[in-house]
Enzyme design. Structure first.
Site, PDB file in Angstrom:
ATOM      1  N   SER A 142      31.751  49.249  43.187  1.00  0.00           N
ATOM      2  CA  SER A 142      30.770  50.238  42.715  1.00  0.00           C
ATOM      3  C   SER A 142      31.090  50.690  41.297  1.00  0.00           C
ATOM      4  CB  SER A 142      30.732  51.445  43.657  1.00  0.00           C
ATOM      5  OG  SER A 142      31.923  52.225  43.580  1.00  0.00           O
ATOM      6  N   HIS A 198      34.868  48.317  48.228  1.00  0.00           N
ATOM      7  CA  HIS A 198      33.595  49.005  48.017  1.00  0.00           C
ATOM      8  C   HIS A 198      33.656  49.912  46.793  1.00  0.00           C
ATOM      9  CE1 HIS A 198      36.258  51.477  50.252  1.00  0.00           C
ATOM     10  NE2 HIS A 198      35.450  51.946  51.194  1.00  0.00           N
ATOM     11  N   TYR A 199      34.717  50.685  46.676  1.00  0.00           N
ATOM     12  CA  TYR A 199      34.893  51.587  45.536  1.00  0.00           C
ATOM     13  C   TYR A 199      35.066  50.806  44.236  1.00  0.00           C
ATOM     14  CZ  TYR A 199      36.760  55.449  42.746  1.00  0.00           C
ATOM     15  OH  TYR A 199      36.965  56.398  41.763  1.00  0.00           O
ATOM     16  N   SER A 200      35.912  49.781  44.255  1.00  0.00           N
ATOM     17  CA  SER A 200      36.153  48.971  43.057  1.00  0.00           C
ATOM     18  C   SER A 200      34.864  48.319  42.568  1.00  0.00           C
ATOM     19  CB  SER A 200      37.210  47.902  43.353  1.00  0.00           C
ATOM     20  OG  SER A 200      38.431  48.487  43.753  1.00  0.00           O
TER      21      SER A 200
END
Length: 250
Positions: A160, A156-158
């Site tokens: 985004s 999710h972080y990557s």
């Protein structure tokens, strides 16, 4: 410390109450700027405003970056307080914790995208028209080395942050003839409070990937970010600047 000229400039720093955002605000104030701190944490925001005000003019605005009305209200309040917005630092972000993709809950995944990607879209959408009126602006998006490599247990972080790089390149081209420059930086991990939301094994993974063998210092990131927010940055737009201690492979 090299002097960067931001005299009579106004910077908006999202997530400015702590971590990298606080360091950017401090360096900007030391460079002669006025600063508007935007953050969702009202109590911490006021504490940071009080601390930073000894360096120059600081306003504080409680903002939910995923809500258009809140972002629009903060934009107008900043213009009312300072008269202009010359630079936007899209720093606010969350990690959403760690886990393999199939075990991350959809609401957690969506929240990370909302804060890390939709938030910068909404801030740019609100502030770019003001920059167009002025005929000047600088936008710096804080992405991540995870955007380039895709960290395991952080899909999710990557995703985004990769999206934020895409936004940077697209918006940079749209504004290239308007004297409004849009760039991104890709930090490796900096040891700030965001570590509190990560598992120790993920922190250890990030450290062993950095050739310099240490984490990024917030003041080091602030030096590059504030330069990108200055008039000295004059011919770079839609670009991605490395802050990874040698980790970046492209």
């Amino acid at each position: 410390m090299n002097q960067i000229d931001l005299k009579e400039r106004v910077l908006v720093v999202t997530g400015g109450a702590r971590g990298l955002g606080y360091a950017v605000a401090q360096r900007a104030l030391e460079s002669g700027a006025s600063v508007a701190l935007w953050d969702v944490d009202a109590a911490r925001l006021e504490q940071s405003r009080a601390e930073l005000s000894r360096l120059g003019k600081v306003s504080a605005h409680t903002v939910e970056l995923t809500e258009e009305a809140s972002v629009n209200a903060a934009t107008q309040a900043t213009i009312d307080a300072h008269g202009a917005i010359h630079a936007l630092i899209n720093n606010a972000g969350i990690t959403g914790g760690n886990g393999v993709l199939w075990e991350l809950e959809p609401d957690v995944w969506r929240r990370v995208i909302d804060v890390n990607l939709i938030g910068p879209y909404l801030t740019c959408r609100a502030i770019v028209p003001q920059m167009l009126k002025q005929g000047y602006g600088r936008i710096v998006n804080i992405a991540s080395i995870a955007a380039k490599e895709g960290n395991p247990n952080a899909s999710h972080y990557s995703a985004s942050k990769a999206g934020l790089i895409g936004l940077t390149k697209s918006l940079g081209k749209e504004l290239a003839t308007k004297n409004i420059l849009v760039n991104a930086v890709t930090p490796a991990a900096a040891k700030t409070e965001i570590f509190d939301s990560m598992k120790q094994e993920h922190i250890d993974y990030m450290l062993q990937k950095i050739p310099m063998g240490r984490f990024l210092q917030p003041a080091e990131a602030a030096s590059m970010i504030v330069w990108l927010a200055s008039e000295d940055c004059a011919f770079s737009t839609g670009a991605v600047f490395d802050l990874s201690g040698g980790r970046a492979t492209y």
